[in-house]
Motif scaffolding. Structure first.
Motif, short mmCIF file in Angstrom:
data_model
loop_
_atom_site.label_atom_id
_atom_site.label_comp_id
_atom_site.label_asym_id
_atom_site.label_seq_id
_atom_site.Cartn_x
_atom_site.Cartn_y
_atom_site.Cartn_z
N MET A 284 0.81 -1.22 0.00
CA MET A 284 0.00 0.00 0.00
C MET A 284 0.84 1.27 0.00
O MET A 284 1.88 1.35 0.65
N LYS A 285 0.38 2.26 -0.72
CA LYS A 285 1.02 3.58 -0.71
C LYS A 285 0.98 4.16 0.70
O LYS A 285 1.94 4.75 1.17
N ASP A 286 -0.17 3.99 1.33
CA ASP A 286 -0.36 4.53 2.68
C ASP A 286 -0.83 3.39 3.60
O ASP A 286 -2.03 3.16 3.75
N PRO A 287 0.11 2.67 4.21
CA PRO A 287 -0.25 1.54 5.07
C PRO A 287 -1.15 1.93 6.25
O PRO A 287 -1.82 1.07 6.81
N SER A 288 -1.16 3.20 6.60
CA SER A 288 -2.00 3.63 7.71
C SER A 288 -3.49 3.44 7.39
O SER A 288 -4.33 3.47 8.29
N GLU A 289 -3.80 3.27 6.10
CA GLU A 289 -5.19 3.07 5.69
C GLU A 289 -5.59 1.59 5.67
O GLU A 289 -6.71 1.25 5.28
N PHE A 290 -4.68 0.72 6.09
CA PHE A 290 -4.95 -0.72 6.01
C PHE A 290 -6.20 -1.11 6.80
O PHE A 290 -6.99 -1.94 6.36
N THR A 291 -6.37 -0.54 7.98
CA THR A 291 -7.54 -0.88 8.80
C THR A 291 -8.83 -0.49 8.07
O THR A 291 -9.80 -1.25 8.08
N LYS A 292 -8.82 0.66 7.40
CA LYS A 292 -9.99 1.06 6.62
C LYS A 292 -10.22 0.10 5.46
O LYS A 292 -11.37 -0.23 5.13
N VAL A 293 -9.13 -0.36 4.85
CA VAL A 293 -9.24 -1.35 3.76
C VAL A 293 -9.87 -2.63 4.28
O VAL A 293 -10.76 -3.21 3.64
N SER A 294 -9.45 -3.06 5.46
CA SER A 294 -10.00 -4.28 6.07
C SER A 294 -11.48 -4.12 6.35
O SER A 294 -12.28 -5.02 6.06
N ILE A 295 -11.85 -2.99 6.92
CA ILE A 295 -13.26 -2.75 7.25
C ILE A 295 -14.11 -2.76 5.98
O ILE A 295 -15.19 -3.38 5.93
N ALA A 296 -13.64 -2.07 4.94
CA ALA A 296 -14.38 -2.01 3.68
C ALA A 296 -14.49 -3.39 3.03
O ALA A 296 -15.57 -3.81 2.59
N SER A 297 -13.37 -4.12 3.00
CA SER A 297 -13.34 -5.42 2.33
C SER A 297 -14.19 -6.45 3.06
O SER A 297 -15.03 -7.13 2.45
N PHE A 298 -13.99 -6.55 4.36
CA PHE A 298 -14.77 -7.52 5.13
C PHE A 298 -16.24 -7.14 5.17
O PHE A 298 -17.11 -8.01 5.19
N GLY A 299 -16.52 -5.84 5.14
CA GLY A 299 -17.90 -5.40 5.08
C GLY A 299 -18.58 -5.86 3.80
O GLY A 299 -19.68 -6.44 3.82
#
Length: 469
Positions: A284-299
């Motif tokens: 990821m360009k911005d690893p700090s967004e990983f948690t948001k990615v997880s929330i969106a994907s799992f959602g």
């Protein structure tokens, strides 16, 4: 979504899927192709050993050989990361979710949703562990950083078990759906092998050459095809509800507690792709967004599975098969489309799923051995393993039992128990009592459900085998 991966072997390049991983959910979802430099696709780090050294809390360093050194370009956007994570999460689980909802009761869907939330949380924990030491690059690295070489060994064993059991499940699915596609056709006049078994053998023979390939960029299109097949299955089930002349008015029990242990294994399998998440994080360009990615994907994936589960259960009720495609009306064109999508899916995955095993074998060979000899050994081992998978799948053709056993025995450990244990081990001095208690509760929850599910699925499998023999 396809990720681009480079393997730094002398004068060679190949697409690999994270060298220690599954995995299950859908490994081919992050296997990629050699593209032009201007490609926007993700480039994932697939090191087996990780960085040049890892501070192991006194448990030793992780050493890296020259041919394992690889650096990932962190150029994945938020959207790319969501698509990649969603792609690897959607796999065999979609076939069994309607069966699980029907047999567990509609209230069991809260367990499905709960697993989605918990797994999103544990993916966040893995990201926190990766932040702790920048030299951590993959799941086994985290295991070794926290619990030493024994931790890495145990994590690797569970990951390879998941690969093997997932391959068996794919092959059982291939066999079952081929039997439906060619229902009534007699291919061979032999008493010891039926048409579905013969066709499965032929399909594996067709897939065998892909196992010998070292540069998987030649078949990278199969990675995309596998994801498209998953979408086709969902659409065809929806079309059956809308245009198939079947009313979605079947009753679903409220709750069947006796089936929850077995159902939990099917549910957790659908979300178990955590061994691949460090790759997405590092890309990821911005690893700090990983948690948001997880929330969106799992959602998204949780909504996908829940919708498909209720749709299939309402359409077919108590008659729903462990694979939703086997319950669809045979005369419909959309059914034939769905069946062929399921048949083709395993063929798109065998080569990618076996990459981690083949890579380990190749690394163990003497450096003095020629490239051709290494390719021969690698291909032979992969072929023998695939043949063994075929024999086991034809001997134990019980999809729901094998898939549920995989989820309860392996997936729940990799996706819930280990991430929580890693997090506690690394951050114990900084954790509040509430945070510590919460993660301990998740570990206990995973252990209890894992043991109960393993016992339940194993018991059902033994009973089915007893009836068969």
């Amino acid at each position: 979504m396809i990720c681009q991966v480079y393997c730094l072997e002398e004068n060679t390049s190949s697409t690999l899927c994270e060298s220690d991983t599954k995995t299950t959910g859908d490994v081919s979802g992050i296997v990629a192709t050699e593209n032009k430099k201007e490609s926007k696709e993700i480039i994932v780090d697939i090191n087996y050993k990780g960085g040049s050294s890892i501070n192991d809390h006194g448990n030793g360093d992780v050493h890296e050989t020259k041919d394992q050194q690889q650096h990932a370009k962190a150029d994945s956007s938020f959207l790319h990361s969501v698509l990649n994570m969603s792609g690897i999460l959607i796999g065999l689980g979609q076939l069994s979710t309607p069966y699980a909802v029907q047999n567990g009761g509609w209230a069991s869907a809260f367990l499905l949703i709960g697993f989605g939330i918990i797994c999103a949380y544990t993916s966040h924990l893995l990201a926190e562990c990766l932040k702790k030491n920048v030299k951590l690059r993959n799941y086994p690295d985290i295991a070794q950083y926290t619990f030493g070489k024994k931790g890495r060994l145990i994590a690797s064993i569970f990951m390879y078990m998941e690969i093997f059991m997932s391959l068996v499940s794919f092959t059982i699915s291939l066999h079952d759906n081929l039997g439906q596609v060619f229902l009534g056709v007699k291919l061979l006049d032999l008493s010891w092998i039926n048409t579905a078994q013969a066709l499965t053998v032929i399909a594996i023979i067709i897939a065998l050459p892909t196992v010998w390939l070292r540069d998987l960029s030649k078949i990278s299109f199969l990675s995309t095809a596998g994801i498209l097949m998953s979408l086709v299955i969902f659409v065809t089930v929806g079309c059956t509800a809308a245009f198939g002349g079947i009313k979605a008015n079947q009753s679903i029990p409220v709750l069947q507690l006796r089936n929850i242990p077995a159902v939990s294994g099917l549910y957790i399998f659908s979300f178990a792709s955590h061994v691949l998440f460090p790759d997405i994080y590092k890309s990821m360009k911005d690893p700090s967004e990983f948690t948001k990615v997880s929330i969106a994907s799992f959602g998204l994936v949780t909504i996908f599975y829940t919708a498909l589960g209720f749709m299939g259960a309402k359409l077919f009720g108590s008659g729903v098969s462990s694979q939703i495609t086997l319950s669809m009306p045979r005369h419909l064109i959309i059914t034939k489309t769905a069946l062929w999508a399921v048949v083709l899916t395993p063929l798109t995955k065998y080569a990618f799923e076996l990459v981690p095993v083949a890579s380990i074998v190749e690394r163990k060979l003497p450096s003095s051995m020629s490239v051709k000899k290494k390719m021969f050994v690698r291909g032979t081992v992969g072929s023998l393993l695939l043949i063994f998978v075929l024999i086991l799948a034809l001997t134990v053709p019980y999809f729901e039992n094998v898939l549920g056993l995989t989820g309860s025995l392996v997936s729940i450990s990799v996706s819930i128990i280990y991430p929580c244990a890693f997090y506690i081990k690394i951050f114990r001095p900084r954790l509040s009592k509430i945070a510590l208690a919460f993660n301990v509760v998740l570990i206990i929850f995973g252990l209890v459900l894992g043991i109960m599910g393993t016992v339940s699925s194993s018991k059902s499998l033994v009973q089915n085998l007893g009836k068969q023999w």
